[in-house]
Design a protein around this motif. Structure first.
Motif, PDB file in Angstrom:
ATOM      1  N   SER B 119       0.837  -1.194   0.000  1.00  0.00           N
ATOM      2  CA  SER B 119       0.000   0.000   0.000  1.00  0.00           C
ATOM      3  C   SER B 119       0.879   1.255   0.000  1.00  0.00           C
ATOM      4  CB  SER B 119      -0.889   0.008   1.242  1.00  0.00           C
ATOM      5  OG  SER B 119      -0.092   0.273   2.377  1.00  0.00           O
ATOM      6  N   ARG B 120       0.309   2.368  -0.434  1.00  0.00           N
ATOM      7  CA  ARG B 120       1.047   3.627  -0.476  1.00  0.00           C
ATOM      8  C   ARG B 120       1.563   4.029   0.908  1.00  0.00           C
ATOM      9  NH1 ARG B 120       1.543   7.112  -4.362  1.00  0.00           N
ATOM     10  NH2 ARG B 120       1.893   8.777  -2.833  1.00  0.00           N
ATOM     11  N   GLU B 121       0.713   3.842   1.911  1.00  0.00           N
ATOM     12  CA  GLU B 121       1.078   4.268   3.264  1.00  0.00           C
ATOM     13  C   GLU B 121       2.291   3.484   3.760  1.00  0.00           C
ATOM     14  OE1 GLU B 121      -2.188   3.327   2.421  1.00  0.00           O
ATOM     15  OE2 GLU B 121      -2.559   5.450   2.000  1.00  0.00           O
ATOM     16  N   LYS B 122       2.216   2.164   3.557  1.00  0.00           N
ATOM     17  CA  LYS B 122       3.300   1.292   3.987  1.00  0.00           C
ATOM     18  C   LYS B 122       4.589   1.664   3.243  1.00  0.00           C
ATOM     19  CE  LYS B 122       4.670  -2.965   5.667  1.00  0.00           C
ATOM     20  NZ  LYS B 122       6.097  -2.799   5.502  1.00  0.00           N
ATOM     21  N   VAL B 126       8.207   3.070   4.887  1.00  0.00           N
ATOM     22  CA  VAL B 126       9.495   2.407   4.685  1.00  0.00           C
ATOM     23  C   VAL B 126      10.470   3.358   3.998  1.00  0.00           C
ATOM     24  CG1 VAL B 126      10.664   0.489   3.530  1.00  0.00           C
ATOM     25  CG2 VAL B 126       8.431   0.115   4.602  1.00  0.00           C
ATOM     26  N   ALA B 127       9.983   4.032   2.950  1.00  0.00           N
ATOM     27  CA  ALA B 127      10.855   4.908   2.168  1.00  0.00           C
ATOM     28  C   ALA B 127      11.372   6.060   3.011  1.00  0.00           C
ATOM     29  CB  ALA B 127      10.089   5.427   0.944  1.00  0.00           C
ATOM     30  N   LEU B 131      15.312   6.782   3.746  1.00  0.00           N
ATOM     31  CA  LEU B 131      15.931   8.044   3.334  1.00  0.00           C
ATOM     32  C   LEU B 131      16.576   8.742   4.523  1.00  0.00           C
ATOM     33  CD1 LEU B 131      13.390   9.291   0.657  1.00  0.00           C
ATOM     34  CD2 LEU B 131      15.821   8.834   0.279  1.00  0.00           C
ATOM     35  N   LYS B 132      15.963   8.601   5.718  1.00  0.00           N
ATOM     36  CA  LYS B 132      16.583   9.128   6.936  1.00  0.00           C
ATOM     37  C   LYS B 132      17.883   8.395   7.214  1.00  0.00           C
ATOM     38  CE  LYS B 132      12.515  10.860   9.236  1.00  0.00           C
ATOM     39  NZ  LYS B 132      11.277  10.181   9.629  1.00  0.00           N
ATOM     40  N   GLU B 133      17.806   7.087   7.013  1.00  0.00           N
ATOM     41  CA  GLU B 133      18.969   6.230   7.255  1.00  0.00           C
ATOM     42  C   GLU B 133      20.171   6.658   6.417  1.00  0.00           C
ATOM     43  OE1 GLU B 133      20.353   3.008   9.329  1.00  0.00           O
ATOM     44  OE2 GLU B 133      18.273   2.575   8.763  1.00  0.00           O
ATOM     45  N   VAL B 134      19.923   7.045   5.146  1.00  0.00           N
ATOM     46  CA  VAL B 134      21.033   7.455   4.287  1.00  0.00           C
ATOM     47  C   VAL B 134      21.286   8.960   4.385  1.00  0.00           C
ATOM     48  CG1 VAL B 134      20.724   5.530   2.691  1.00  0.00           C
ATOM     49  CG2 VAL B 134      19.586   7.707   2.217  1.00  0.00           C
ATOM     50  N   GLY B 135      20.615   9.615   5.330  1.00  0.00           N
ATOM     51  CA  GLY B 135      20.904  11.017   5.608  1.00  0.00           C
ATOM     52  C   GLY B 135      20.256  12.010   4.661  1.00  0.00           C
ATOM     53  N   LEU B 136      19.076  11.687   4.143  1.00  0.00           N
ATOM     54  CA  LEU B 136      18.434  12.604   3.194  1.00  0.00           C
ATOM     55  C   LEU B 136      17.051  13.051   3.660  1.00  0.00           C
ATOM     56  CD1 LEU B 136      19.331  10.954  -0.234  1.00  0.00           C
ATOM     57  CD2 LEU B 136      20.192  13.119   0.668  1.00  0.00           C
ATOM     58  N   GLU B 137      16.866  13.152   4.997  1.00  0.00           N
ATOM     59  CA  GLU B 137      15.520  13.475   5.459  1.00  0.00           C
ATOM     60  C   GLU B 137      14.998  14.797   4.912  1.00  0.00           C
ATOM     61  OE1 GLU B 137      18.394  12.900   7.111  1.00  0.00           O
ATOM     62  OE2 GLU B 137      17.833  12.799   9.223  1.00  0.00           O
ATOM     63  N   SER B 162      14.792  -0.975  -0.327  1.00  0.00           N
ATOM     64  CA  SER B 162      13.415  -0.733   0.118  1.00  0.00           C
ATOM     65  C   SER B 162      12.626  -2.016   0.346  1.00  0.00           C
ATOM     66  CB  SER B 162      12.684   0.178  -0.873  1.00  0.00           C
ATOM     67  OG  SER B 162      12.649  -0.430  -2.140  1.00  0.00           O
ATOM     68  N   CYS B 163      12.855  -3.059  -0.469  1.00  0.00           N
ATOM     69  CA  CYS B 163      12.089  -4.291  -0.271  1.00  0.00           C
ATOM     70  C   CYS B 163      12.829  -5.276   0.634  1.00  0.00           C
ATOM     71  CB  CYS B 163      11.769  -4.941  -1.613  1.00  0.00           C
ATOM     72  SG  CYS B 163      10.427  -4.125  -2.489  1.00  0.00           S
ATOM     73  N   SER B 164      13.774  -4.782   1.441  1.00  0.00           N
ATOM     74  CA  SER B 164      14.610  -5.627   2.299  1.00  0.00           C
ATOM     75  C   SER B 164      15.141  -6.837   1.534  1.00  0.00           C
ATOM     76  CB  SER B 164      13.850  -6.130   3.531  1.00  0.00           C
ATOM     77  OG  SER B 164      13.079  -5.111   4.061  1.00  0.00           O
ATOM     78  N   PRO B 165      15.894  -6.604   0.464  1.00  0.00           N
ATOM     79  CA  PRO B 165      16.340  -7.732  -0.354  1.00  0.00           C
ATOM     80  C   PRO B 165      17.392  -8.552   0.380  1.00  0.00           C
ATOM     81  CG  PRO B 165      17.417  -5.733  -1.098  1.00  0.00           C
ATOM     82  CD  PRO B 165      16.455  -5.317  -0.021  1.00  0.00           C
TER      83      PRO B 165
END
Lengths: 388, 227
Positions: B119-122, B126-127, B131-137, B162-165
């Motif tokens: 879903s869009r919300e989910k 995650v996204a 993005l926070k994790e890679v420092g782009l909040e 993003s899809c936890s590969p």
């Protein structure tokens, strides 16, 4: 439905391409709707004028050798009793010459009962001077086609001589003029039934019986039933005008070829736009595949794009087509008289169903034109696409 | 940190290009990569590095041999199955960021999740987290055209994750960046690898960077040597 989201985003990011593709479809749809309006307007007009200017059913003596209908009063009464028949007019028709001073013209003399003829043919609508009903109390009155009167140089109130070999030359008073806008105006003359019968020495017979029915589209069926009951030959308006209607059918077939070509051109426009988009987006297609977009989904992305372009084009096209039709209608383009069955202006008919057809086919064409580029995109090799 | 069953296994994997003459870009490669390993692939250009990446990434099909990913033979799969695997098990980071230019950083990172049917919300949750994790909040609503090379590459990394590969593939992920930014990106990959215990396979020219990997695979003329 991320496919739709991507399709929307991509379509609207290349604005110029999108605009031209939409315009191509819009133009095709609007041209086709205007053409459809012209064709159906024309057909309606021809049908209407056939119904209005001709008796719905004409009854003739059955045998070729027999020239007239005997017992016409009884038979007319029988026919007027039939369901769907609203008026019956027995007539005596004959050719004769009209003389006025030094001028002479051949005429097609119609002997009519004014009341009956009015109810069958609505002659009064074409009477431009005088009155058909004058015949009721004028035994030797005559109405002439306006062109005929002009050729003879007679006016209402003048007396003309009707001449026929073997008949006694009889003088008739011109009581009215008729204008139908067709070539009949040069040869038509109306007089009283009994006067014409007497003139041709044929009292007690009619040459034809004309019938008006409530529903013109039932004329064929009613004509058949008249034939069975009276043994006379009955011809409906559609049977009498069979040439015109087959001409209209041939015209419709030709026009369909035009529609096909126009849609074809618009379809290639869409296909071309999509092929360009696919070429420009090759790398993105590769990336989408790397992210796990299946071939099917890639196809949908581009089919959606062609549908978006097509939908926008057909909406714009139907609006433009409607405006153009209404504008042409109100402008009343004149066409040369006597080109087509007495039409004076270009008839246009706003037929909602035509717009539905035009839009529906445009949409089908769009989807079809989208298939090739979409398949091409789906089949792209992701490695080559990404490295490009 | 690593368990014993291989997440990737190559058995006699061969890729031949028929381009007038036969050209073996990958020749009987045998290799086992375990979960959580950080693998660097090095070698001169034309040695078959990219081919190996594309085969493991299911973007290309081998001419012969077997490739097992997560224990499944992927060489005989349909397009639908392969796309599904690419979506759920694999994440790609390319030399150029290869983001979709018409979408914002956030939307780009959401895309694999939307493809997966989330879903869009989910997807948005995650996204944003990634993005926070890679420092782009602060850069989520920017499009690729409005971001620097290093920033875009970080968005691409977030997208790959993003899809936890199970497997993240990098084809010269730092090749197009200056040394300082490149080092930063590399450190980020290494950190994420340790944090999430995902398998990372990175093609690189840079011997310094390669030396920091758990395993270095050298390719010469389509043949593999493991260090």
């Amino acid at each position: 439905m991320y496919e739709l989201k991507i399709a929307l985003r991509q379509v609207f990011s290349s604005k110029k391409q999108t605009l031209f593709a939409i315009l191509a479809v819009a133009l095709a749809v609007s041209v086709i709707t205007v053409m459809m309006a012209m064709i159906s307007g024309f057909q309606d007009e021809v049908v209407t004028s056939s119904i209005e200017n001709n008796p719905h059913i004409v009854i003739n003596p059955q045998d070729e050798e027999e020239e007239s209908i005997h017992l016409y009063r009884y038979k007319s009464a029988l026919i007027s009793e039939k369901e769907g028949v609203i008026a019956v007019s027995p007539k005596y028709l004959g050719q004769a010459a009209l003389e006025y001073r030094d001028n002479a013209e051949g005429v097609y003399l119609q002997g009519v009962d004014p009341m009956a003829e009015e109810s069958v043919m609505r002659v009064s609508e074409d009477v431009v001077e005088g009155d058909l009903m004058t015949l009721v109390h004028t035994r030797y009155g005559i109405l002439l086609g306006d062109q005929l009167a002009e050729n003879l140089e007679v006016n209402v109130g003048d007396r003309v001589d009707v001449v026929f070999p073997g008949s006694q030359t009889t003088s008739f008073k011109v009581v009215g003029l008729i204008h139908t806008g067709t070539s009949a105006d040069e040869v038509t003359a109306y007089a009283r039934f009994d006067s014409v019968q007497d003139f041709f020495n044929e009292p007690g017979v009619a040459s034809t019986i004309e019938v008006r029915v409530a529903d013109p589209y039932q004329a064929d069926a009613i004509a058949g039933s008249i034939e069975r009951e009276t043994g006379l030959d009955a011809v409906s308006w559609s049977e009498a005008n069979v040439e015109i209607f087959s001409f209209l059918e041939a015209q419709a077939a030709f026009v369909k070829i035009f529609y096909f070509l126009i849609y074809g051109v618009a379809g290639f426009g869409i296909a071309n736009t999509l092929i360009t988009i696919v070429a420009q987006r090759t790398r993105e297609i590769g990336i989408l595949k790397a992210m796990g977009t299946s071939q099917k989904s890639i196809m949908f992305v581009f089919l959606f794009q062609s549908m978006i372009l097509g939908a926008a084009g057909l909406v714009l096209g139907t609006i433009l087509g409607y405006i153009a039709t209404v504008a042409l209608q109100s402008y009343e383009i004149e066409i040369p008289p006597e080109t087509y069955f007495g039409l004076q202006t270009l008839p246009l008919e706003v037929e909602p169903l035509n717009f539905v057809y035009a839009a529906f086919f445009a949409f089908i064409v769009n989807i079809l034109s989208g298939i090739y580029p979409a398949r091409k995109a789906a089949k792209l090799d992701p490695v080559k696409a990404i490295e490009r | 940190m690593t368990d014993e069953s291989p997440v990737i296994e190559l058995k006699n994997l061969t890729k031949v290009y028929q381009n007038g003459v036969e050209f073996r870009t990958l020749d009987n490669a045998n290799l086992r990569i375990k979960k959580g390993e950080f693998v660097a692939i090095v070698g001169p250009s034309g040695s078959g590095k990219s081919t190996l990446m594309h085969l493991i990434g299911l973007l290309d099909t081998p001419s012969s041999g077997t490739l097992l990913i997560d224990g499944k033979d992927v060489t005989k799969m349909s397009d639908k199955e392969r796309s599904g695997m690419r979506n759920r098990i694999l994440g790609f980071v390319f030399q150029y960021h290869h983001l979709l230019p018409d979408f914002t950083a956030l939307e780009n990172v959401m895309m694999p999740l939307l493809i997966a049917g989330k879903s869009r919300e989910k997807a948005k949750d995650v996204a944003e987290k990634l993005l926070k994790e890679v420092g782009l909040e602060g850069r989520m609503e920017h499009r690729p055209g409005e971001l620097s090379g290093g920033q875009n590459q970080r968005v691409a990394i977030a997208r790959a994750l993003s899809c936890s590969p199970a497997i993240v593939l990098g084809d010269e992920p730092t090749g197009n960046l200056d040394t300082k930014t490149g080092d930063m990106i590399y450190e980020l990959l290494r950190r994420l690898n340790k944090e999430y215990n995902q398998t990372f396979i990175v093609v690189t020219h840079n011997e310094d960077l390669a030396s920091k990997a758990d395993i270095i695979i050298r390719l010469v003329d389509g043949k593999i040597t493991v260090q």
